[in-house]
Design a protein around this motif. Structure first.
Motif, PDB file in Angstrom:
ATOM      1  N   PRO A   1      38.539  31.299  37.978  1.00 40.28           N
ATOM      2  CA  PRO A   1      38.459  31.205  39.429  1.00 40.28           C
ATOM      3  C   PRO A   1      39.165  32.398  40.074  1.00 40.28           C
ATOM      4  O   PRO A   1      40.173  32.877  39.551  1.00 40.28           O
ATOM      5  CB  PRO A   1      39.187  29.892  39.748  1.00 40.28           C
ATOM      6  CG  PRO A   1      40.050  29.605  38.571  1.00 40.28           C
ATOM      7  CD  PRO A   1      39.442  30.293  37.387  1.00 40.28           C
TER       8      PRO A   1
ATOM      9  N   ARG B   1      27.644  30.390  39.393  1.00 41.89           N
ATOM     10  CA  ARG B   1      27.357  29.389  38.357  1.00 41.89           C
ATOM     11  C   ARG B   1      26.021  28.702  38.620  1.00 41.89           C
ATOM     12  O   ARG B   1      25.307  28.364  37.687  1.00 41.89           O
ATOM     13  CB  ARG B   1      28.485  28.348  38.298  1.00 41.89           C
ATOM     14  CG  ARG B   1      29.824  28.978  37.905  1.00 41.89           C
ATOM     15  CD  ARG B   1      30.925  27.933  37.809  1.00 41.89           C
ATOM     16  NE  ARG B   1      31.101  27.242  39.082  1.00 41.89           N
ATOM     17  CZ  ARG B   1      31.898  26.204  39.272  1.00 41.89           C
ATOM     18  NH1 ARG B   1      32.598  25.727  38.255  1.00 41.89           N
ATOM     19  NH2 ARG B   1      32.021  25.653  40.452  1.00 41.89           N
TER      20      ARG B   1
ATOM     21  N   LEU C   1      36.962  30.590  47.411  1.00 45.24           N
ATOM     22  CA  LEU C   1      37.197  30.622  45.974  1.00 45.24           C
ATOM     23  C   LEU C   1      35.840  30.698  45.295  1.00 45.24           C
ATOM     24  O   LEU C   1      34.907  29.975  45.662  1.00 45.24           O
ATOM     25  CB  LEU C   1      37.956  29.376  45.504  1.00 45.24           C
ATOM     26  CG  LEU C   1      38.222  29.341  43.995  1.00 45.24           C
ATOM     27  CD1 LEU C   1      39.625  28.809  43.708  1.00 45.24           C
ATOM     28  CD2 LEU C   1      37.202  28.496  43.242  1.00 45.24           C
TER      29      LEU C   1
ATOM     30  N   VAL D   1      46.770  38.735  39.258  1.00 50.30           N
ATOM     31  CA  VAL D   1      46.487  37.750  38.221  1.00 50.30           C
ATOM     32  C   VAL D   1      47.684  36.801  38.146  1.00 50.30           C
ATOM     33  O   VAL D   1      48.817  37.206  38.420  1.00 50.30           O
ATOM     34  CB  VAL D   1      46.212  38.480  36.870  1.00 50.30           C
ATOM     35  CG1 VAL D   1      47.396  39.318  36.440  1.00 50.30           C
ATOM     36  CG2 VAL D   1      45.776  37.527  35.797  1.00 50.30           C
TER      37      VAL D   1
ATOM     38  N   TYR E   1      33.932  32.168  41.226  1.00 50.41           N
ATOM     39  CA  TYR E   1      34.229  32.397  39.809  1.00 50.41           C
ATOM     40  C   TYR E   1      33.865  33.818  39.403  1.00 50.41           C
ATOM     41  O   TYR E   1      32.978  34.444  40.002  1.00 50.41           O
ATOM     42  CB  TYR E   1      33.525  31.339  38.965  1.00 50.41           C
ATOM     43  CG  TYR E   1      34.120  29.980  39.254  1.00 50.41           C
ATOM     44  CD1 TYR E   1      35.202  29.512  38.512  1.00 50.41           C
ATOM     45  CD2 TYR E   1      33.690  29.220  40.335  1.00 50.41           C
ATOM     46  CE1 TYR E   1      35.802  28.292  38.819  1.00 50.41           C
ATOM     47  CE2 TYR E   1      34.281  28.007  40.653  1.00 50.41           C
ATOM     48  CZ  TYR E   1      35.343  27.549  39.893  1.00 50.41           C
ATOM     49  OH  TYR E   1      35.950  26.359  40.216  1.00 50.41           O
TER      50      TYR E   1
ATOM     51  N   VAL F   1      43.146  39.243  30.766  1.00 49.03           N
ATOM     52  CA  VAL F   1      42.717  38.044  31.493  1.00 49.03           C
ATOM     53  C   VAL F   1      42.081  37.050  30.523  1.00 49.03           C
ATOM     54  O   VAL F   1      41.281  37.424  29.673  1.00 49.03           O
ATOM     55  CB  VAL F   1      41.725  38.400  32.623  1.00 49.03           C
ATOM     56  CG1 VAL F   1      41.223  37.153  33.334  1.00 49.03           C
ATOM     57  CG2 VAL F   1      42.381  39.357  33.619  1.00 49.03           C
TER      58      VAL F   1
ATOM     59  N   ALA G   1      47.430  34.128  33.498  1.00 47.43           N
ATOM     60  CA  ALA G   1      46.331  35.109  33.404  1.00 47.43           C
ATOM     61  C   ALA G   1      44.966  34.428  33.342  1.00 47.43           C
ATOM     62  O   ALA G   1      44.028  34.956  32.740  1.00 47.43           O
ATOM     63  CB  ALA G   1      46.524  36.051  32.215  1.00 47.43           C
ATOM     64  N   ASP G   2      44.868  33.248  33.988  1.00 43.95           N
ATOM     65  CA  ASP G   2      43.565  32.572  34.014  1.00 43.95           C
ATOM     66  C   ASP G   2      43.065  32.300  35.436  1.00 43.95           C
ATOM     67  O   ASP G   2      42.159  31.482  35.632  1.00 43.95           O
ATOM     68  CB  ASP G   2      43.579  31.297  33.165  1.00 43.95           C
ATOM     69  CG  ASP G   2      44.582  30.280  33.651  1.00 43.95           C
ATOM     70  OD1 ASP G   2      45.244  30.516  34.684  1.00 43.95           O
ATOM     71  OD2 ASP G   2      44.723  29.229  32.993  1.00 43.95           O
ATOM     72  N   THR G   3      43.655  32.961  36.398  1.00 46.97           N
ATOM     73  CA  THR G   3      43.193  32.894  37.788  1.00 46.97           C
ATOM     74  C   THR G   3      43.454  34.253  38.432  1.00 46.97           C
ATOM     75  O   THR G   3      44.488  34.872  38.172  1.00 46.97           O
ATOM     76  CB  THR G   3      43.960  31.812  38.585  1.00 46.97           C
ATOM     77  OG1 THR G   3      43.835  30.553  37.930  1.00 46.97           O
ATOM     78  CG2 THR G   3      43.420  31.672  39.993  1.00 46.97           C
ATOM     79  N   LEU G   4      42.510  34.684  39.278  1.00 41.62           N
ATOM     80  CA  LEU G   4      42.660  35.961  39.970  1.00 41.62           C
ATOM     81  C   LEU G   4      42.875  35.737  41.463  1.00 41.62           C
ATOM     82  O   LEU G   4      42.470  34.710  42.016  1.00 41.62           O
ATOM     83  CB  LEU G   4      41.408  36.825  39.781  1.00 41.62           C
ATOM     84  CG  LEU G   4      41.028  37.173  38.342  1.00 41.62           C
ATOM     85  CD1 LEU G   4      39.714  37.953  38.323  1.00 41.62           C
ATOM     86  CD2 LEU G   4      42.125  37.978  37.665  1.00 41.62           C
ATOM     87  N   LEU G   5      43.520  36.714  42.078  1.00 39.13           N
ATOM     88  CA  LEU G   5      43.643  36.759  43.534  1.00 39.13           C
ATOM     89  C   LEU G   5      43.109  38.100  43.995  1.00 39.13           C
ATOM     90  O   LEU G   5      43.626  39.143  43.598  1.00 39.13           O
ATOM     91  CB  LEU G   5      45.117  36.587  43.937  1.00 39.13           C
ATOM     92  CG  LEU G   5      45.444  36.645  45.431  1.00 39.13           C
ATOM     93  CD1 LEU G   5      44.777  35.521  46.213  1.00 39.13           C
ATOM     94  CD2 LEU G   5      46.963  36.597  45.640  1.00 39.13           C
TER      95      LEU G   5
ATOM     96  N   VAL H   1      43.886  43.539  43.160  1.00 43.12           N
ATOM     97  CA  VAL H   1      43.542  42.371  42.347  1.00 43.12           C
ATOM     98  C   VAL H   1      44.807  41.919  41.635  1.00 43.12           C
ATOM     99  O   VAL H   1      45.439  42.699  40.924  1.00 43.12           O
ATOM    100  CB  VAL H   1      42.445  42.690  41.306  1.00 43.12           C
ATOM    101  CG1 VAL H   1      42.151  41.473  40.439  1.00 43.12           C
ATOM    102  CG2 VAL H   1      41.163  43.158  41.994  1.00 43.12           C
TER     103      VAL H   1
ATOM    104  N   VAL I   1      40.551  33.592  43.928  1.00 37.74           N
ATOM    105  CA  VAL I   1      40.818  33.285  45.331  1.00 37.74           C
ATOM    106  C   VAL I   1      40.712  34.588  46.110  1.00 37.74           C
ATOM    107  O   VAL I   1      41.326  35.577  45.718  1.00 37.74           O
ATOM    108  CB  VAL I   1      42.248  32.707  45.496  1.00 37.74           C
ATOM    109  CG1 VAL I   1      42.546  32.407  46.958  1.00 37.74           C
ATOM    110  CG2 VAL I   1      42.449  31.490  44.623  1.00 37.74           C
TER     111      VAL I   1
ATOM    112  N   LEU J   1      34.458  41.199  37.087  1.00 40.17           N
ATOM    113  CA  LEU J   1      35.756  41.846  37.295  1.00 40.17           C
ATOM    114  C   LEU J   1      35.641  43.355  37.100  1.00 40.17           C
ATOM    115  O   LEU J   1      36.198  44.141  37.877  1.00 40.17           O
ATOM    116  CB  LEU J   1      36.803  41.257  36.335  1.00 40.17           C
ATOM    117  CG  LEU J   1      38.204  41.871  36.428  1.00 40.17           C
ATOM    118  CD1 LEU J   1      38.772  41.811  37.846  1.00 40.17           C
ATOM    119  CD2 LEU J   1      39.162  41.175  35.452  1.00 40.17           C
TER     120      LEU J   1
END
Lengths: 120, 120
Positions: B14, B50, B28, B73, B30, B5, B77-81, B71, B16, B36
């Protein structure tokens, strides 16, 4: 527009695109005030590309347009949800959704087009 | 973890959260590398706040936990679900989803609890 979207320090908010019919989460991208305005004016999803530093109409080159059914905003007004009808696939890899892998690397999403044909 | 990731410059991505059963997009937030890791270890959604600058277990104070089903991605690979089973409601306003309003201000989401009772 009744809700005052909070575009924050960098002038962008994340937007989640969801298939309005199936509920599948298709992608996440960023939206500038101008991108939101164009989305609402045209009825097609626009985003702001941070890497190319420009306004971007989704599907402008691939034809995989996202027709907007509804735009929602979250409680803090700093994230958008685009409910869309997705032509073809949302992902440049050819998958219907960009979230086609688990974090363990298992491919779980459907591939719907050949990116070499679409982006040649 | 197979997929590496990309947590970027600020060390956050981020994520979701989507209801695994109904497909509703809930929120949504962070995620830091530690958030993670805790999510995967415990099976409950963790995020990084934040504003409070701290790791945060969703539902830790309200009881509205998110049990993780999967989980995912995205392609970059810069956003997760997070696919979750949501206890109660995801939103501090008492709505099931944080996306309970259209950008025009119409309330379209279901209210499922009274925040004054839960957060008193």
């Amino acid at each position: 527009m009744t809700v005052d979207v909070d575009f924050g320090d960098d002038g962008l908010v994340p937007a989640v695109a969801q298939d309005a019919e199936t509920g599948e989460v298709l992608m996440l991208a960023y939206v500038s005030p101008e991108a939101l305005e164009r989305t609402r004016e045209t009825g097609y999803a626009h985003y702001y590309s941070r890497s190319r530093d420009e306004l971007w109409k989704k599907g402008g080159s691939s034809g995989h347009l996202q027709s907007i059914q509804e735009v929602r905003v979250d409680c803090d007004a700093d994230t958008l949800l685009y409910l869309v009808d997705q032509e073809g696939g949302a992902c440049h890899t050819g998958h219907r959704s960009c979230f086609y892998r688990t974090v363990d690397g298992d491919e779980v999403g459907e591939k719907v087009f050949d990116p070499e044909t679409v982006y040649e």
